[in-house]
Design a protein around this motif. Structure first.
Motif, PDB file in Angstrom:
ATOM      1  N   ARG A   1      19.435  42.112 -46.188  1.00 30.19           N
ATOM      2  CA  ARG A   1      18.407  43.049 -46.655  1.00 30.19           C
ATOM      3  C   ARG A   1      17.548  43.526 -45.491  1.00 30.19           C
ATOM      4  O   ARG A   1      17.195  44.704 -45.408  1.00 30.19           O
ATOM      5  N   MET A   2      17.220  42.615 -44.572  1.00 29.15           N
ATOM      6  CA  MET A   2      16.419  42.977 -43.409  1.00 29.15           C
ATOM      7  C   MET A   2      17.171  43.962 -42.515  1.00 29.15           C
ATOM      8  O   MET A   2      16.593  44.937 -42.018  1.00 29.15           O
ATOM      9  N   ILE A   3      18.457  43.713 -42.303  1.00 29.14           N
ATOM     10  CA  ILE A   3      19.262  44.626 -41.485  1.00 29.14           C
ATOM     11  C   ILE A   3      19.317  46.004 -42.128  1.00 29.14           C
ATOM     12  O   ILE A   3      19.135  47.035 -41.468  1.00 29.14           O
ATOM     13  N   ALA A   4      19.569  46.030 -43.437  1.00 25.37           N
ATOM     14  CA  ALA A   4      19.627  47.314 -44.150  1.00 25.37           C
ATOM     15  C   ALA A   4      18.310  48.063 -44.036  1.00 25.37           C
ATOM     16  O   ALA A   4      18.294  49.276 -43.787  1.00 25.37           O
ATOM     17  N   ASP A   5      17.208  47.354 -44.192  1.00 27.64           N
ATOM     18  CA  ASP A   5      15.895  48.007 -44.115  1.00 27.64           C
ATOM     19  C   ASP A   5      15.631  48.561 -42.717  1.00 27.64           C
ATOM     20  O   ASP A   5      15.055  49.651 -42.568  1.00 27.64           O
ATOM     21  N   LEU A   6      16.026  47.821 -41.691  1.00 34.05           N
ATOM     22  CA  LEU A   6      15.834  48.291 -40.318  1.00 34.05           C
ATOM     23  C   LEU A   6      16.626  49.566 -40.053  1.00 34.05           C
ATOM     24  O   LEU A   6      16.174  50.451 -39.320  1.00 34.05           O
ATOM     25  N   ILE A   7      17.804  49.652 -40.634  1.00 36.18           N
ATOM     26  CA  ILE A   7      18.626  50.858 -40.489  1.00 36.18           C
ATOM     27  C   ILE A   7      18.031  52.010 -41.289  1.00 36.18           C
ATOM     28  O   ILE A   7      17.861  53.115 -40.781  1.00 36.18           O
ATOM     29  N   LEU A   8      17.695  51.742 -42.535  1.00 34.19           N
ATOM     30  CA  LEU A   8      17.226  52.804 -43.423  1.00 34.19           C
ATOM     31  C   LEU A   8      15.889  53.381 -42.995  1.00 34.19           C
ATOM     32  O   LEU A   8      15.633  54.574 -43.218  1.00 34.19           O
ATOM     33  N   GLU A   9      15.038  52.562 -42.380  1.00 32.74           N
ATOM     34  CA  GLU A   9      13.733  53.084 -41.969  1.00 32.74           C
ATOM     35  C   GLU A   9      13.840  54.108 -40.846  1.00 32.74           C
ATOM     36  O   GLU A   9      12.904  54.839 -40.560  1.00 32.74           O
ATOM     37  N   ARG A  10      15.017  54.180 -40.211  1.00 37.57           N
ATOM     38  CA  ARG A  10      15.230  55.156 -39.139  1.00 37.57           C
ATOM     39  C   ARG A  10      15.817  56.474 -39.647  1.00 37.57           C
ATOM     40  O   ARG A  10      15.862  57.446 -38.921  1.00 37.57           O
ATOM     41  N   ILE A  11      16.293  56.486 -40.891  1.00 38.76           N
ATOM     42  CA  ILE A  11      17.023  57.644 -41.398  1.00 38.76           C
ATOM     43  C   ILE A  11      16.176  58.404 -42.422  1.00 38.76           C
ATOM     44  O   ILE A  11      15.742  57.832 -43.425  1.00 38.76           O
ATOM     45  N   ILE A  12      15.958  59.678 -42.165  1.00 42.28           N
ATOM     46  CA  ILE A  12      15.270  60.551 -43.120  1.00 42.28           C
ATOM     47  C   ILE A  12      16.220  61.666 -43.500  1.00 42.28           C
ATOM     48  O   ILE A  12      16.643  62.459 -42.644  1.00 42.28           O
ATOM     49  N   LEU A  13      16.598  61.707 -44.761  1.00 36.66           N
ATOM     50  CA  LEU A  13      17.486  62.754 -45.241  1.00 36.66           C
ATOM     51  C   LEU A  13      16.681  64.012 -45.529  1.00 36.66           C
ATOM     52  O   LEU A  13      15.658  63.971 -46.206  1.00 36.66           O
ATOM     53  N   VAL A  14      17.151  65.126 -44.984  1.00 35.14           N
ATOM     54  CA  VAL A  14      16.440  66.393 -45.094  1.00 35.14           C
ATOM     55  C   VAL A  14      17.330  67.386 -45.819  1.00 35.14           C
ATOM     56  O   VAL A  14      18.533  67.502 -45.526  1.00 35.14           O
ATOM     57  N   LYS A  15      16.759  68.136 -46.760  1.00 37.48           N
ATOM     58  CA  LYS A  15      17.537  69.138 -47.490  1.00 37.48           C
ATOM     59  C   LYS A  15      17.905  70.300 -46.581  1.00 37.48           C
ATOM     60  O   LYS A  15      17.155  70.662 -45.687  1.00 37.48           O
TER      61      LYS A  15
END
Length: 245
Positions: A231-245
């Motif tokens: 979960r920590m690894i996933a959160d570290l990855i996801l916090e770097r990604i912002i999906l833009v329309k």
């Protein structure tokens, strides 16, 4: 005595009145410094992010190149491993088509030098989580060349692909993951990617083990991340990604 006193008095400088605007000037200077620091911090934070404009007419093509952590060792169930967690979160916004790296059947470990299955084109986002099995096994100069080769191949086929590189999972230090993490970070940035350090997650109490737990791939060891670690690894990855329309 009078003459001396007059002479002494004449030699003394007369205090000048303080600049009435000195406090305003000091406040303005302080505000300017604070504003500059905030701007630099904001720029540094922005530089860590991937603003990914996702496609509207097709799935988001995500390529994962990971070792046993990417496979899901030792989450209790596969859905709680970092890769499914990341994909599930992305799919809340856009459909995702996963592509995963492979290795030769005779290779015992996923290492940077034996990665196969990199898509020839069409990658939107590449998440590379390799280096753990290279630490202490692959010579540093070779590791750099092999890591560069993987990222070069990705960018050659998919020039617009965003790249996110996770560091190695393991104990830090000069005899541990540090030399490999430095290379991962340097090479990733040279290719326009974003680096995610996993050291703090690994060193967090309870992020791996204990040995002997039942997991979806058998009994756990005392090294691979458990549900908390994934979960920590996933959160570290996801916090770097912002999906833009």
């Amino acid at each position: 005595m009078l003459a001396v006193a007059v002479s002494f008095s004449a030699s003394c400088s007369v205090p000048q009145p303080a600049d009435p605007d000195i406090q305003k000037k000091a406040d303005a200077f302080s505000e300017g410094v604070s504003s500059d620091l905030q701007a630099k911090e904001a720029a540094a934070a922005e530089a860590r992010l991937i603003r990914l404009k996702y496609p509207k007419d097709r799935p988001l093509n995500v390529f994962y190149a990971g070792d046993s952590l990417g496979y899901g060792f030792h989450a209790s169930v596969q859905a709680k491993a970092y890769r499914p967690l990341v994909t599930a979160k992305l799919e809340e916004t856009v459909p995702v088509e996963e592509y995963r790296a492979t290795k030769p059947a005779n290779a015992p470990l996923f290492q940077i030098g034996n990665i196969e299955g990199i898509p020839k084109s069409g990658i939107d986002l590449a998440i590379i989580e390799l280096g753990t099995n290279d630490a202490g096994r692959t010579e540093i100069p070779d590791f750099r060349k092999q890591y560069e080769a993987v990222l070069t191949k990705i960018k050659r086929g998919s020039p617009s692909a965003y790249i996110l590189c996770a560091g190695a999972w393991g104990f830090p230090g000069t005899q541990g993951t540090d030399p490999y993490d430095r290379i991962i970070e340097e090479v990733c940035k040279e290719h326009g990617g974003r680096y995610v350090d996993l050291t703090e997650a690994f060193m967090t109490k309870g992020s791996y083990g204990p040995e002997g737990r039942d997991t979806w791939v058998g009994k756990s060891d005392n090294f691979h991340p458990n549900d908390k670690g994934h979960r920590m690894i996933a959160d570290l990855i996801l916090e770097r990604i912002i999906l833009v329309k």
